[in-house]
Design a protein around this motif. Structure first.
Motif, short mmCIF file in Angstrom:
data_model
loop_
_atom_site.label_atom_id
_atom_site.label_comp_id
_atom_site.label_asym_id
_atom_site.label_seq_id
_atom_site.Cartn_x
_atom_site.Cartn_y
_atom_site.Cartn_z
N TYR A 238 0.83 -1.20 0.00
CA TYR A 238 0.00 0.00 0.00
C TYR A 238 0.87 1.26 0.00
O TYR A 238 0.67 2.18 -0.80
CB TYR A 238 -0.89 -0.04 1.25
CG TYR A 238 -1.79 1.15 1.45
CD1 TYR A 238 -2.78 1.46 0.52
CD2 TYR A 238 -1.67 1.94 2.59
CE1 TYR A 238 -3.62 2.53 0.74
CE2 TYR A 238 -2.51 3.01 2.81
CZ TYR A 238 -3.48 3.30 1.89
OH TYR A 238 -4.32 4.36 2.10
N LEU B 283 3.95 1.47 -0.95
CA LEU B 283 4.69 1.49 -2.22
C LEU B 283 3.82 2.08 -3.32
O LEU B 283 4.23 2.96 -4.07
CB LEU B 283 5.11 0.06 -2.56
CG LEU B 283 5.98 -0.15 -3.78
CD1 LEU B 283 7.06 0.89 -3.87
CD2 LEU B 283 6.58 -1.54 -3.77
N ARG B 284 2.61 1.59 -3.39
CA ARG B 284 1.67 2.02 -4.40
C ARG B 284 1.37 3.50 -4.29
O ARG B 284 1.19 4.20 -5.26
CB ARG B 284 0.38 1.27 -4.17
CG ARG B 284 -0.42 0.93 -5.38
CD ARG B 284 -1.72 0.37 -4.87
NE ARG B 284 -1.99 -0.95 -5.36
CZ ARG B 284 -2.70 -1.17 -6.47
NH1 ARG B 284 -3.14 -0.17 -7.20
NH2 ARG B 284 -2.96 -2.38 -6.84
N LYS B 285 1.29 3.99 -3.05
CA LYS B 285 0.95 5.39 -2.83
C LYS B 285 2.13 6.32 -3.03
O LYS B 285 1.96 7.52 -3.17
CB LYS B 285 0.41 5.58 -1.41
CG LYS B 285 -1.07 5.29 -1.32
CD LYS B 285 -1.63 5.62 0.03
CE LYS B 285 -1.50 7.08 0.43
NZ LYS B 285 -2.45 7.41 1.51
N ASP C 297 5.31 5.33 -4.93
CA ASP C 297 6.17 5.12 -6.08
C ASP C 297 5.68 5.95 -7.29
O ASP C 297 4.58 5.75 -7.78
CB ASP C 297 6.18 3.64 -6.46
CG ASP C 297 7.14 3.36 -7.61
OD1 ASP C 297 8.18 4.02 -7.67
OD2 ASP C 297 6.82 2.49 -8.43
N THR D 249 4.49 3.97 -10.47
CA THR D 249 3.19 3.35 -10.30
C THR D 249 2.09 4.40 -10.38
O THR D 249 1.08 4.24 -11.07
CB THR D 249 3.11 2.66 -8.92
OG1 THR D 249 4.23 1.80 -8.79
CG2 THR D 249 1.84 1.88 -8.78
N ARG E 72 -0.64 4.57 -13.68
CA ARG E 72 -2.01 4.08 -13.58
C ARG E 72 -2.98 4.70 -14.59
O ARG E 72 -3.60 3.99 -15.38
CB ARG E 72 -2.53 4.27 -12.18
CG ARG E 72 -3.93 3.73 -11.96
CD ARG E 72 -3.92 2.49 -11.12
NE ARG E 72 -3.64 2.85 -9.77
CZ ARG E 72 -4.60 2.98 -8.82
NH1 ARG E 72 -5.86 2.75 -9.12
NH2 ARG E 72 -4.28 3.33 -7.61
N GLN F 82 -4.75 2.75 -17.98
CA GLN F 82 -6.21 2.73 -18.08
C GLN F 82 -6.69 3.35 -19.38
O GLN F 82 -7.55 2.81 -20.07
CB GLN F 82 -6.83 3.44 -16.89
CG GLN F 82 -6.68 2.63 -15.60
CD GLN F 82 -7.32 3.32 -14.42
OE1 GLN F 82 -7.35 4.54 -14.35
NE2 GLN F 82 -7.83 2.54 -13.49
N ARG G 141 8.74 -2.20 -14.17
CA ARG G 141 9.81 -1.47 -13.56
C ARG G 141 11.07 -2.30 -13.49
O ARG G 141 11.03 -3.47 -13.15
CB ARG G 141 9.41 -1.06 -12.15
CG ARG G 141 10.40 -0.14 -11.54
CD ARG G 141 9.97 0.25 -10.17
NE ARG G 141 11.09 0.89 -9.55
CZ ARG G 141 11.07 2.12 -9.05
NH1 ARG G 141 9.96 2.80 -9.05
NH2 ARG G 141 12.14 2.65 -8.55
N VAL H 266 4.48 -3.53 -12.52
CA VAL H 266 4.02 -2.82 -11.32
C VAL H 266 2.63 -2.23 -11.48
O VAL H 266 2.04 -1.75 -10.53
CB VAL H 266 4.99 -1.69 -10.90
CG1 VAL H 266 6.35 -2.27 -10.54
CG2 VAL H 266 5.13 -0.64 -11.99
N ARG I 222 0.09 -9.84 -14.69
CA ARG I 222 -0.47 -9.30 -13.46
C ARG I 222 0.54 -8.51 -12.69
O ARG I 222 1.73 -8.73 -12.82
CB ARG I 222 -1.05 -10.41 -12.59
CG ARG I 222 -2.51 -10.61 -12.89
CD ARG I 222 -3.08 -11.77 -12.18
NE ARG I 222 -3.24 -11.58 -10.75
CZ ARG I 222 -3.74 -12.53 -9.98
NH1 ARG I 222 -4.12 -13.67 -10.51
NH2 ARG I 222 -3.86 -12.34 -8.68
N ARG I 223 0.04 -7.59 -11.87
CA ARG I 223 0.88 -6.84 -10.96
C ARG I 223 1.78 -7.77 -10.18
O ARG I 223 1.31 -8.76 -9.64
CB ARG I 223 0.01 -6.14 -9.94
CG ARG I 223 -0.22 -4.70 -10.14
CD ARG I 223 -1.09 -4.19 -9.02
NE ARG I 223 -0.27 -3.89 -7.86
CZ ARG I 223 0.44 -2.79 -7.75
NH1 ARG I 223 0.43 -1.90 -8.73
NH2 ARG I 223 1.17 -2.57 -6.69
#
Lengths: 220, 220
Positions: free
Chosen positions: A44, A46-48, A50, A53, A57, A61, A75, A84, A98-99
């Motif tokens: 979480y 990392l996602r917020k 990096d 990432t 996103r 999309q 990455r 990622v 997949r991620r």
DNA sequence: CAAGTTTTCCCATTATACGGGATTTTATTA
DNA sequence: TAATAAAATCCCGTATAATGGGAAAACTTG
């Protein structure tokens, strides 16, 4: 476990207790151990945080909205190459990627996009460690030949592979760069070969190249 | 870092090197360190192996398809309570919840659903540690009152909270149980209060209760 | 309830992590 | 480009903390 790891039983008990204590493992149902809550919270964070990432996103999309198929951001770490962020139009469970999935560094469009921008010594290392696979897949019977091909990819700023990784699947990828020419990952697009005509491929290649460049700029 | 952690400079250098070596950290752009590739691959493993996550995914997707809003699966670890799967109909960036996010154990529908099925001693502990917050939020000025309320929740098999966690937001949650009565998490649904009429709420409560029960059975 | 098994606890020993300082590398300035 | 300063890395003796053996406690099973 004690046998497998070569530690005494007491030590294994202590290890497990400590790992659980810190949330890296958790006691699942029965007497099984599963990865713990810390994994979720680290991911979480990392996602917020990096930037790759984060910036990737909306881009994946949009690409999928526009062209269908599957789009991904990969990455490059020191030695690993990992997906990622991804988005697909395929139904649940049929995704090819997949991620978190490790990506190959030798074959495929994404690998090529990385290779084309790798400093010479790192490329040499990869080549030497996987000489057999390079030769087998046709591209680069010797290092010179590989370099020539990569120079083209580098000039084009995007590359396409058809059935190189999986038969009947097309991959399109462009490098994500920070600074003058340091590659940190790739933006990739994947779809079935028969779903993409020649005109469509060109169109997507142009878009992937452009969006990867935008991503590069955002990160620099 | 050495100052902050209370380790000598050499030790911090060695720590960082070791963590990078094992992929838990990575050297980001500049002289920054970021979480490393191992985090992604661990999360990937977890996602592929954790039965709760696996079974939860199609369920939250279906719920959101049916009712809009946001649906989530939360998992209870020894002391932490974390969202492990979620789906929303809200546009990107406006979500109130996300995978990996810690969930409150005191207030809100999900918390209540957990509390209602917790063994007594664990509930007592939570109550004692957060007595002030329990009292402030109206539910349970003393432990007895809390128990009475929870008994109702338990009987209903689902519970609803309106504006308890965030004003104007409704939460609906049902416990996920394995074995006779061991709670391992919750299935939750969230939406704006004004988007849900009384009839709709009842409908969703029934569905959440049912799907949570299905999930429970799949895991047992 | 007893025999067997698993888990936890405790402590002496040993191995390994730690910090100080020397050495190399990188950055800064004239 | 050289000189100086700062940062990063490496090395090694010491001291600390991890380890495994074994005893005690807790849980299973017949």
């Amino acid at each position: 476990m004690s046998e497998h790891l070569g530690f005494s039983r007491s030590t294994v008990y202590r290890y497990l207790a400590d790992l659980c204590e810190h949330g890296l493992l958790a006691q699942g149902s029965g007497n099984a151990f599963v990865l713990g809550p810390k994994i979720f919270s680290l991911e979480y964070r990392l996602r917020k945080s990096d930037p790759l990432t984060l910036a990737g996103r909306p881009i994946v999309q949009s690409l999928v909205e526009e062209f269908g198929g599957t789009a991904l951001v990969n990455r490059l770490f020191r030695d690993r190459f990992i997906c990622v962020e991804f988005e697909t139009s395929l139904p649940e469970g049929q995704e090819t990627h997949r991620r978190g999935q490790p990506m190959p560094l030798v074959r495929g469009a994404n690998a090529r996009a990385i290779q084309a921008h790798l400093p010479r010594h790192r490329l040499v290392r990869i080549y030497e460690e996987n000489a057999a696979e390079f030769a087998a897949s046709g591209l680069g019977r010797d290092f010179g030949e590989l370099q020539t091909k990569l120079r083209e990819v580098r000039a084009a700023g995007v590359c396409l592979s058809d059935g190189e990784l999986r038969p009947g699947i097309v991959g399109i990828a462009a490098p994500i760069l920070v600074g003058p020419d340091t590659v940190v990952g790739t933006l990739g697009f994947v779809d079935r070969s028969d779903a993409l005509g020649d005109r469509r491929r060109k169109e997507i290649m142009a878009q992937v190249r452009l969006t990867a460049r935008i991503l590069s700029r955002q990160l620099s």
